[in-house]
Scaffold this motif. Structure first.
Motif, short mmCIF file in Angstrom:
data_model
loop_
_atom_site.label_atom_id
_atom_site.label_comp_id
_atom_site.label_asym_id
_atom_site.label_seq_id
_atom_site.Cartn_x
_atom_site.Cartn_y
_atom_site.Cartn_z
N ASN A 1 0.83 -1.20 0.00
CA ASN A 1 0.00 0.00 0.00
C ASN A 1 0.87 1.26 0.00
O ASN A 1 1.82 1.37 0.78
N HIS A 2 0.51 2.21 -0.86
CA HIS A 2 1.33 3.41 -1.03
C HIS A 2 1.45 4.21 0.27
O HIS A 2 2.55 4.63 0.65
N ILE A 3 0.35 4.42 0.96
CA ILE A 3 0.36 5.27 2.16
C ILE A 3 0.92 4.51 3.36
O ILE A 3 1.89 4.95 4.00
N TRP A 4 0.34 3.37 3.70
CA TRP A 4 0.69 2.67 4.92
C TRP A 4 2.04 1.95 4.84
O TRP A 4 2.70 1.77 5.87
N ASP A 5 2.44 1.53 3.64
CA ASP A 5 3.67 0.75 3.51
C ASP A 5 4.85 1.54 2.95
O ASP A 5 5.98 1.08 3.04
#
Length: 436
Positions: A407-411
């Motif tokens: 995931n772009h935001i969380w990872d």
């Protein structure tokens, strides 16, 4: 306090982060946040969109660079160089996960200074390695932090490639605002920021994300096959084209021109047939088109933020506090820099904005030249790692999410934000105490 909370820039950046955390597409989030910021500043909606679309043009060179570099990266696939490199990496690491992370970090560093393809190598080189990462149970957040370090630290501390451009902007804007600094001296002050980032890098790899993480098994198409891993003439021509790209970029200060001439070398020496030109460009757009368009939209967002006058208002609010204490002044400068860069997604574009506002304050407070240089560099660089609209985060995600498991935001954004922005802030504050 009320005027600070209702500041258009504060509202826009917070809204942008919230929308992205809610998994709204970055492009949509940028547009919505820009409109919200403009309306908060009582700008007519039609005028907001006019400013937004006209502002997109300021990042046109960057977008063109990404498209051409995407085509250059695609040429590495067509000549077989990228698969060969992936197979050589896979053969070298065997079961050593940290060696893989270190190799990817070195490649990211070289992409900024020696072979300036920037983030274009990531969607080419990383997907074939995902299967190996899954087998080694590598937490991809550590790889995202490693790539972000390789994309960001070099332009801060190394005076070559993108670093030469960044440090040149620092020098030019300081001179324009009354502080004489040679471009060749900027990197000499930046080492403390580099040390801070290095600490964050090792923390992310060996502490935060060192535990094994399970991912779904990779499909057959992702697995590296048993093709020959020997270099041939086409590979050497591609490497020569990369060298020419670097030389032209350093000579002309134009990355698009460097990439164009590099592609011309590849076609001129027939490493790839001329009839594949259209296919190569289309693949370049496919690889880097989304990132390029995000950069354009981020420039439109930045234009609206400037038009609101919110940045100047923030500075006017905090300036009285800054005049009493150097440490407080430095922290507030960094705080504003973080918000500005988080929104527009580019540290390079933040430099001119912050220099006009902060250099006079630094001179008035008696900051030394090294402290002024470090504060401006840190304030501009803050937020680049962690911003949803930054190539430092978009690049790693483009490769690590090839199978839909990252995931772009969380990872990417949150891990890189924590491991690099905090060390940069601490390093910059320490520098104020060191370089009195």
């Amino acid at each position: 306090m009320i005027s600070f909370i209702t500041n258009p820039v504060i509202i826009s950046v917070i809204l942008l982060c919230v929308l992205c955390l809610c998994r709204i597409n970055v492009l949509i989030a940028l547009i919505i946040s820009a409109v919200a910021g403009g309306l908060t500043a009582h700008i007519n909606i039609s005028e907001i969109m006019r400013i937004f679309t006209s502002g997109m043009g300021t990042n046109s060179e960057t977008a063109l660079s990404y498209i051409l570099l995407g085509a250059f990266a695609a040429s590495m696939v067509h000549t077989g160089l990228a698969p060969v490199l992936s197979m050589k990496i896979a053969g070298a690491i065997k079961s050593k996960k940290y060696m893989l992370i270190f190799i990817l970090t070195i490649i990211a560093v070289l992409s900024q200074n020696l072979i300036p393809v920037h983030i274009a190598f990531i969607p080419i080189l990383i997907p074939p390695l995902l299967c190996i990462m899954n087998e080694l149970k590598i937490d991809r957040r550590s790889v995202a932090c490693a790539l972000a370090f390789g994309l960001k630290a070099p332009y801060i501390v190394i005076p070559a490639g993108f670093g030469l451009i960044f440090q040149g902007l620092i020098s030019e804007n300081l001179i324009q605002n009354g502080v004489d600094v040679l471009k060749s001296d900027v990197w000499k002050y930046a080492w403390i920021l580099g040390l801070g980032m290095l600490a964050g890098y090792f923390t992310s790899i060996f502490v935060s994300y060192s535990k094994p993480r399970e991912y779904s098994s990779c499909s057959e198409i992702q697995k590296i096959n048993g093709e020959s891993i020997h270099l041939n003439n086409k590979h050497y021509i591609t490497l020569f084209a990369a060298l020419i790209t670097l030389m032209v970029q350093l000579w002309t200060n134009s990355l698009p021109l460097g990439a164009l001439i590099g592609l011309s070398v590849i076609f001129g020496f027939r490493a790839i047939d001329h009839d594949k030109t259209d296919k190569l460009i289309n693949e370049g757009v496919g690889l880097m088109g989304y990132v390029a368009f995000v950069m354009l939209v981020a420039a439109g967002f930045a234009a609206v933020m400037k038009a609101t006058g919110g940045i100047e208002d923030m500075v006017n609010i905090i300036t009285p506090v800054m005049m009493y204490n150097k440490i407080a002044a430095a922290f507030l400068m960094l705080f504003v820099g973080l918000f500005v860069t988080m929104g527009i997604g580019t540290s390079f574009g933040t430099i001119p904005i912050l220099a006009v506002l902060y250099v006079p304050v630094c001179v008035k407070l008696g900051f030394s030249v090294p402290s002024t240089v470090i504060l401006l560099m840190a304030a501009a660089a803050l937020g680049d790692a962690g911003s949803p609209a930054s190539d430092t985060t978009l690049g790693p995600t483009s490769g690590l999410n090839a199978d839909g498991q990252h995931n772009h935001i969380w990872d990417t954004c949150i891990p890189t934000f924590l491991h690099y922005n905090i060390p940069i802030i601490l390093s910059a504050l320490i520098s104020v105490c060191i370089f009195k």
